[in-house]
Enzyme design. Structure first.
Site, PDB file in Angstrom:
ATOM      1  N   CYS A 126       0.846  -1.319  -0.079  1.00 60.21           N
ATOM      2  CA  CYS A 126       0.081   0.119  -0.048  1.00 60.21           C
ATOM      3  C   CYS A 126       1.017   1.324  -0.003  1.00 60.21           C
ATOM      4  CB  CYS A 126      -0.937  -0.083   1.316  1.00 60.21           C
ATOM      5  SG  CYS A 126      -2.608  -0.656   1.067  1.00 60.21           S
ATOM      6  N   MET A 172      -8.358   0.001   0.805  1.00 58.87           N
ATOM      7  CA  MET A 172      -7.532  -0.799   1.598  1.00 58.87           C
ATOM      8  C   MET A 172      -7.455  -0.306   3.073  1.00 58.87           C
ATOM      9  SD  MET A 172      -6.850  -3.561   0.175  1.00 58.87           S
ATOM     10  CE  MET A 172      -6.053  -4.434   1.571  1.00 58.87           C
ATOM     11  N   GLU A 173      -7.706   1.031   3.016  1.00 54.24           N
ATOM     12  CA  GLU A 173      -7.814   1.893   4.193  1.00 54.24           C
ATOM     13  C   GLU A 173      -9.226   1.749   4.705  1.00 54.24           C
ATOM     14  OE1 GLU A 173      -4.242   3.310   2.089  1.00 54.24           O
ATOM     15  OE2 GLU A 173      -6.095   2.918   1.375  1.00 54.24           O
ATOM     16  N   ASP A 189     -11.800  -7.058  21.545  1.00 59.18           N
ATOM     17  CA  ASP A 189     -10.868  -6.961  22.691  1.00 59.18           C
ATOM     18  C   ASP A 189     -11.694  -6.455  23.858  1.00 59.18           C
ATOM     19  OD1 ASP A 189      -8.366  -6.728  24.085  1.00 59.18           O
ATOM     20  OD2 ASP A 189      -8.648  -4.515  23.883  1.00 59.18           O
TER      21      ASP A 189
END
Length: 160
Positions: free
Chosen positions: A79, A114-115, A129
């Site tokens: 990227c 992709m970001e 999490d």
């Protein structure tokens, strides 16, 4: 894959390469990605009422998603580092899931899908999490938890 397509990140010898975008004109670009994390109904309810021990799950996940967008070039090897001009994050909940949509905008020589994907996956990882203590079963496993349906749902390219 069609017969006339080629792998742009691989040389004729099979070596990895970063695509040269130097000659491409700058354009306005936007990409939108989405994904979801499946959770127990009690966990989704705790997220909705901000009753999770670690804190405001969606606020922390939003920051994580934005940070991931800005650092995609550091984690996805081919990227380009691009100037991010805007990031929008939107969460929605159902009885057993949290959905995250991330829209990214840039002006430059290459796209930002992709970001957007990196923002979605990291944002959903942050949700996991933050709620993992509530999602574990007696054996420490996550039978009801999973990240699914991560996809690019929109991509735009406009001349300046």
């Amino acid at each position: 894959m069609s017969d006339d397509s080629e792998l742009t990140h691989v040389t004729d010898d099979g070596d990895a390469q970063m695509v040269d975008v130097g000659e491409k004109p700058d354009t306005a670009r936007r990409a939108v990605a989405r994904g979801e994390i499946t959770l127990q109904p009690s966990t989704v309810a705790a997220i909705e009422t901000n009753d999770v021990e670690k804190g405001d799950v969606l606020a922390v996940a939003r920051v994580g998603a934005i940070q991931a967008v800005k650092h995609t070039w550091e984690t996805v090897p081919m990227c380009h580092q691009i100037p991010i001009t805007n990031v929008d994050t939107e969460f929605s909940t159902s009885e057993t899931a949290v959905e995250l949509t991330v829209a990214v905008e840039t002006t430059g020589k290459t796209g930002c899908e992709m970001e957007a994907l990196e923002g979605v996956t990291t944002g959903l990882n942050v949700v996991w999490d933050m709620v993992k203590a509530a999602e574990k079963d007696a054996d420490g496993q996550y039978p009801d938890t999973g990240i699914d349906s991560v996809e690019v749902i929109e991509k735009e390219k406009r001349a300046l």
